[in-house]
Design an enzyme around this catalytic site. Structure first.
Site, short mmCIF file in Angstrom:
data_model
loop_
_atom_site.label_atom_id
_atom_site.label_comp_id
_atom_site.label_asym_id
_atom_site.label_seq_id
_atom_site.Cartn_x
_atom_site.Cartn_y
_atom_site.Cartn_z
N LYS A 207 0.84 -1.20 0.00
CA LYS A 207 0.00 0.00 0.00
C LYS A 207 0.88 1.26 0.00
O LYS A 207 0.70 2.16 -0.80
CB LYS A 207 -0.92 -0.03 1.23
CG LYS A 207 -1.81 1.17 1.36
CD LYS A 207 -2.76 1.03 2.53
CE LYS A 207 -3.42 2.38 2.81
NZ LYS A 207 -4.42 2.34 3.86
N GLU A 213 10.67 -4.50 4.65
CA GLU A 213 10.83 -5.91 4.26
C GLU A 213 10.45 -6.12 2.80
O GLU A 213 11.14 -6.81 2.04
CB GLU A 213 9.92 -6.80 5.13
CG GLU A 213 10.23 -6.75 6.62
CD GLU A 213 9.36 -5.73 7.35
OE1 GLU A 213 9.15 -4.62 6.82
OE2 GLU A 213 8.90 -6.06 8.46
N GLY A 267 -4.85 -1.84 4.91
CA GLY A 267 -4.05 -2.99 4.47
C GLY A 267 -4.74 -4.32 4.74
O GLY A 267 -4.82 -5.18 3.86
N ARG A 268 -5.28 -4.48 5.94
CA ARG A 268 -5.87 -5.79 6.30
C ARG A 268 -7.24 -5.99 5.69
O ARG A 268 -7.85 -7.05 5.85
CB ARG A 268 -5.89 -5.95 7.82
CG ARG A 268 -6.51 -4.79 8.57
CD ARG A 268 -6.13 -4.83 10.05
NE ARG A 268 -6.63 -3.68 10.79
CZ ARG A 268 -5.98 -2.53 10.93
NH1 ARG A 268 -4.80 -2.37 10.35
NH2 ARG A 268 -6.49 -1.55 11.62
N GLU A 353 -4.73 -6.46 14.80
CA GLU A 353 -4.24 -5.15 14.38
C GLU A 353 -5.38 -4.12 14.48
O GLU A 353 -5.15 -2.95 14.75
CB GLU A 353 -3.67 -5.20 12.95
CG GLU A 353 -2.67 -4.08 12.68
CD GLU A 353 -1.92 -4.23 11.36
OE1 GLU A 353 -2.54 -4.08 10.29
OE2 GLU A 353 -0.71 -4.48 11.38
N HIS A 384 -4.44 -32.32 18.52
CA HIS A 384 -3.27 -33.06 19.01
C HIS A 384 -2.19 -32.09 19.45
O HIS A 384 -1.01 -32.42 19.48
CB HIS A 384 -2.78 -34.00 17.91
CG HIS A 384 -3.84 -34.96 17.50
ND1 HIS A 384 -4.08 -36.13 18.18
CD2 HIS A 384 -4.81 -34.87 16.54
CE1 HIS A 384 -5.12 -36.76 17.63
NE2 HIS A 384 -5.58 -36.00 16.64
N LYS A 512 9.23 -0.31 14.04
CA LYS A 512 9.77 0.05 12.71
C LYS A 512 10.81 1.14 12.86
O LYS A 512 11.88 1.10 12.24
CB LYS A 512 8.65 0.57 11.81
CG LYS A 512 7.73 -0.49 11.24
CD LYS A 512 6.78 0.15 10.26
CE LYS A 512 5.64 -0.74 9.87
NZ LYS A 512 4.64 -0.10 9.04
O1 F6P Z 1 3.19 -2.78 9.75
C1 F6P Z 1 1.83 -2.98 9.64
C2 F6P Z 1 1.35 -2.71 8.25
O2 F6P Z 1 1.28 -1.36 8.02
C3 F6P Z 1 0.02 -3.38 7.99
O3 F6P Z 1 -1.04 -2.64 8.45
C4 F6P Z 1 0.06 -3.57 6.53
O4 F6P Z 1 -0.87 -4.52 6.10
C5 F6P Z 1 1.49 -4.02 6.33
O5 F6P Z 1 2.22 -3.27 7.28
C6 F6P Z 1 2.05 -3.84 4.97
O6 F6P Z 1 2.00 -2.50 4.57
P1 F6P Z 1 2.20 -2.08 3.06
O7 F6P Z 1 1.11 -2.71 2.27
O8 F6P Z 1 2.14 -0.59 3.05
O9 F6P Z 1 3.55 -2.59 2.61
#
Ligand code: F6P
Length: 545
Positions: A207, A213, A267-268, A353, A384, A512
């Protein structure tokens, strides 16, 4: 859903808490025994799903009290404001319009913007791209057809599409999908071994297009493409799913390869947006459309059904009953379908979240508990593993059982065993087994009395452990869409119940920010910010020497 507020929030919550301290408030077995019509009264249906609340301790007075709390908290008003595209994400001053994503003809607006029109345009672009890839009109720079799609993204840019693809993909479908989330190089090493760069299409899903990462993985994978098809050719293998168009351009992705969405998509909640492109590529656009249709059916129900029959509202009210009335701060999600293995992970982000907040929208401390810890595994595997604690441990953990009536295989016997186990777990949790029963069973099996006495407390189950069951007719795209939308709307209702903002996530920021400093410390460029980190950095660097 609700009438205008009648009770004050304080007195509505007080009435709920008063019910919770009455003798037998948490009783389930006694209610099941005393109320032959309980399952019928507490089973609800919408969008092809069935929700059974009979194995909770909910009773008419509790449901009425929960409705009163909802009325006082303005739950239905929050839902309606969300659907009108108002800035219900108050801390970020944004709408939360994932409803619009599954209804391009719904006339949704986000402020001055025609949200539905924007959604329709993106869906058309996704449809065209998927078609062109599947028909070999969009190919590798070498002319080879794309057989594999890699989605690079994390959190909401990974969990939803990865979960759906795992659930719906069949070998006859157009492409294989792979999801690279973790910045751990081992994840990429394992994935790379399965891929031919000349046949791999790479989607960078972010987003913000700034997530550390994702961008690190995107650079790694772009270099891998370039090694094989050249710097200039790599672009033909790349597309971006993002709201940040300048950043996608900086990364070298052509504008016609960028599938956008707006900041009113959290995002979620972004599975239904351009972030779902990997689903459309792997499973086919028609499958993606059917997923949207299932969610749309649940949306229509959520927006129109009265509270007493409204599945998202009832699921949220059940959670309030468990967390706030009975004081149960965790919940397990057990899908009895291996294909839903990633559903607990998706719901973990969606719920934790969204609801892991301790201040209200106004910034005051929330006076009661908020989002529970959510965890889960597919059944029967969970039986289990951690189910021992859920049956006999010192804490009570409500369970969501998710059952699928018809499988997509021919092993009817296996499916019957699977479902029998899911049903039996719910029954065992609710009914339990007394020490006397356990003792009598052991004696009947021929055990010596002293040994039966010794073992009876260990073999007794307290019962009265709550669960809800959700039944899907089959794991179709429609049913899965409806299921995920059910949980999304439950989350929105809970945000309103608790007066918190379910659409922000400031809690992820501090780590972060600190990671920048600790990276510099690990690289030996700066001192660590605290003594514990400094000691660990030194220990790690010793191994590198
Ligand atoms: O760190 C949390 C977050 O912002 C989530 O809310 C989001 O889904 C994820 O990181 C990835 O964010 P992006 O889509 O901006 O890379």
């Amino acid at each position: 859903m609700t009438e205008p507020a009648t009770a004050s929030p304080r007195s509505a919550w007080a009435a709920l808490h008063a019910l919770a301290v009455q003798p037998g408030a948490g009783a389930i077995r006694a209610r099941l025994d005393a109320e032959p019509d309980r399952a019928e009264r507490l089973t609800f249906r919408a969008a092809g799903l069935l929700l059974d609340l009979s194995r909770t301790a909910l009773h008419p007075a509790a449901l009425a009290a929960l409705q009163e709390v909802a009325r006082a908290a303005g739950v239905s008003g929050f839902r309606d404001a969300m659907a009108r595209g108002e800035a219900v994400n108050a801390t970020e001053r944004r709408a939360a319009l994932h409803l619009a994503l599954r209804d391009p003809e719904g006339g949704y607006r986000a402020g001055a913007e025609d949200a539905s029109a924007a959604v329709a345009a993106t869906l058309e672009a996704m449809r065209g791209f998927a078609r062109a890839v599947h028909h070999g009109e969009v190919t590798s720079v070498t002319g080879a057809r794309f057989t594999d799609v890699v989605n690079i993204g994390i959190g909401g840019s990974d969990l939803g599409p990865a979960m759906v693809t795992r659930a719906l993909w069949r070998p006859c479908m157009p492409m294989r999908a792979h999801y690279l989330a973790n910045v751990d190089g081992h994840a990429w090493e394992a994935m790379r071994a399965q891929l031919d760069p000349r046949r791999t299409l790479v989607l960078v899903a972010s987003k913000t297009f700034t997530t550390q990462e994702t961008m690190a993985n995107a650079r790694l994978v772009k270099a891998w493409l370039a090694e094989s098809v050249g710097e200039a050719g790599a672009g033909a293998h790349l597309a971006a799913l993002s709201t940040n168009l300048p950043a996608t351009a900086d990364f070298g992705i052509a504008p016609d390869r960028v599938f956008g969405f707006r900041d009113w998509v959290g995002g979620r909640f972004s599975l239904w947006s351009a972030v779902g492109l990997s689903v459309a590529l792997a499973c086919g656009f028609e499958v993606f459309e059917r997923l949207l249709a299932g969610a749309r059916a649940m949306d229509a129900h959520f927006l129109a059904a009265p509270e007493a029959e409204n599945l998202p509202f009832l699921l949220a009210a059940t959670e309030v009953w468990h967390v706030n009335a009975l004081g149960l701060p965790a919940r397990a999600v057990l899908p009895y379908d291996e294909r839903l293995a990633r559903l607990p992970a998706h719901l973990q982000q969606l719920e934790m979240e969204s609801l892991g907040k301790r201040v209200t929208v106004g910034g005051a401390p929330v006076p009661q508990g908020t989002g529970p810890v959510v965890f889960g595994e597919p059944g029967t595997n969970a039986q289990h593993s951690f189910m021992q604690l859920i049956h006999q441990g010192s804490v009570r953990v409500p369970v969501d059982f998710i059952l699928v009536a018809r499988p997509d295989h021919d092993h009817a016997g296996s499916h019957r065993i699977l479902l029998a186990n899911g049903l039996a777990q719910a029954e065992a949790l609710a009914r339990g087994r007394s020490a006397e029963q356990a003792r009598a069973e052991m004696l009947a099996a021929g055990m010596a009395e002293a040994e039966a006495d010794r073992l009876a407390p260990h073999r007794a189950f307290p019962g009265d452990r709550p669960s809800v069951t959700i039944l899907l007719p089959a794991l179709t795209p429609e049913a899965l869409g409806a299921l995920v939308a059910l949980y999304e709307h439950k989350v929105a209702c809970l945000g309103a119940f608790w007066g918190i903002n379910p659409f922000d996530q400031w809690g992820v920021e501090l780590g972060k920010q600190l990671a920048g400093g600790t990276l510099a410390a690990l690289e030996g460029k700066a001192p660590a910010a605290d003594a514990a980190t400094a000691a660990m950095v030194a220990a790690i660097r010793d191994h590198w020497a």
